[in-house]
Design a protein around this motif. Structure first.
Motif, PDB file in Angstrom:
ATOM      1  N   ASP A 154       3.886   5.742   5.999  1.00 33.35           N
ATOM      2  CA  ASP A 154       2.464   5.406   5.887  1.00 33.35           C
ATOM      3  C   ASP A 154       1.943   4.725   7.144  1.00 33.35           C
ATOM      4  N   GLU A 155       2.771   3.943   7.817  1.00 35.54           N
ATOM      5  CA  GLU A 155       2.354   3.325   9.081  1.00 35.54           C
ATOM      6  C   GLU A 155       2.079   4.374  10.154  1.00 35.54           C
ATOM      7  N   LEU A 157       3.761  -1.673   4.192  1.00 34.10           N
ATOM      8  CA  LEU A 157       3.690  -0.212   4.244  1.00 34.10           C
ATOM      9  C   LEU A 157       5.063   0.382   4.517  1.00 34.10           C
ATOM     10  N   ILE A 175       0.862  -1.187   0.000  1.00 27.72           N
ATOM     11  CA  ILE A 175       0.000   0.000   0.000  1.00 27.72           C
ATOM     12  C   ILE A 175       0.892   1.228   0.000  1.00 27.72           C
ATOM     13  N   ARG A 176       0.597   2.136  -0.910  1.00 27.50           N
ATOM     14  CA  ARG A 176       1.273   3.436  -0.977  1.00 27.50           C
ATOM     15  C   ARG A 176       0.176   4.490  -0.859  1.00 27.50           C
ATOM     16  N   TRP A 219      -4.046   4.921   5.879  1.00 30.72           N
ATOM     17  CA  TRP A 219      -4.665   4.103   4.836  1.00 30.72           C
ATOM     18  C   TRP A 219      -5.908   3.373   5.323  1.00 30.72           C
TER      19      TRP A 219
END
Length: 187
Positions: free
Chosen positions: A172-173, A168, A61-62, A151
């Motif tokens: 992002d985390e 991730l 996931i980006r 996300w």
């Protein structure tokens, strides 16, 4: 022959675009960007930078990423190898669709693209190993204006179509919830 098919998503500002492929026994040719054709389709963005990301495995996931004004970016996203589920989230605080999302599968096979205007956060999850995503942006990268949103923010409720534990980045985390981000966008 229509050289560009235009399909609004559930949030009509997000557009799935399908450029025509001219095919023969050698393969195909496709015009994936044309100022004139895209302007005729209602997209008058000026793109200043091309970016490429390659993800080794499915489940990467980006996002959700955006740049705040004055460095806000519109994006034109396409997949040249593999497939992604690509998402836009309305982050314009005064919008009636604030916090809502829409998504579409982009793939090299389908040869489709997603137009994400300013005022929307963008993210994707890879659906295949060795996926390559290409995207044009309307403003240069600006670290001081770069923002992220979590996300899996439950207030947004994106239905990511993955059955594996996502991969991730550390950024992002650690991304905050939308409620905790000043987006800088109003309509």
């Amino acid at each position: 022959m229509n050289p560009l098919e235009r399909r609004p998503l559930a949030l009509p500002e997000l557009l799935e675009l399908i450029p025509y492929r001219f095919q023969d026994e050698r393969g195909f040719f496709s015009e994936v960007w044309s100022d004139e054709r895209f302007a005729a389709a209602g997209i008058a963005a000026t793109f200043v930078q091309d970016n490429v990301s390659v993800s080794k495995t499915k489940g990467v996931i980006r996002g959700l990423h955006f740049q705040a004004p004055p460095a806000a970016q519109a994006k034109l996203v396409r997949v040249s190898r593999g497939a992604v589920f690509d998402v836009g989230v309305d982050i314009r605080r005064s919008s009636p669709t604030f916090g809502r999302w829409a998504g579409v599968v982009l793939s090299a096979e389908k040869w489709n693209q997603l137009y994400v205007p300013e005022g929307f956060a963008h993210g994707f999850v890879t659906l295949e190993d060795d996926t390559e995503v290409n995207y044009k942006v309307s403003a240069a990268y600006s670290p001081e204006n770069e923002r992220s949103i979590r996300w899996d923010d439950p207030a947004i409720g994106i239905e990511w179509p993955i059955a594996v534990q996502p991969t991730l980045s550390a950024k992002d985390e650690a991304a905050p919830l939308l409620a905790d981000v000043e987006t800088g966008f109003r309509i």
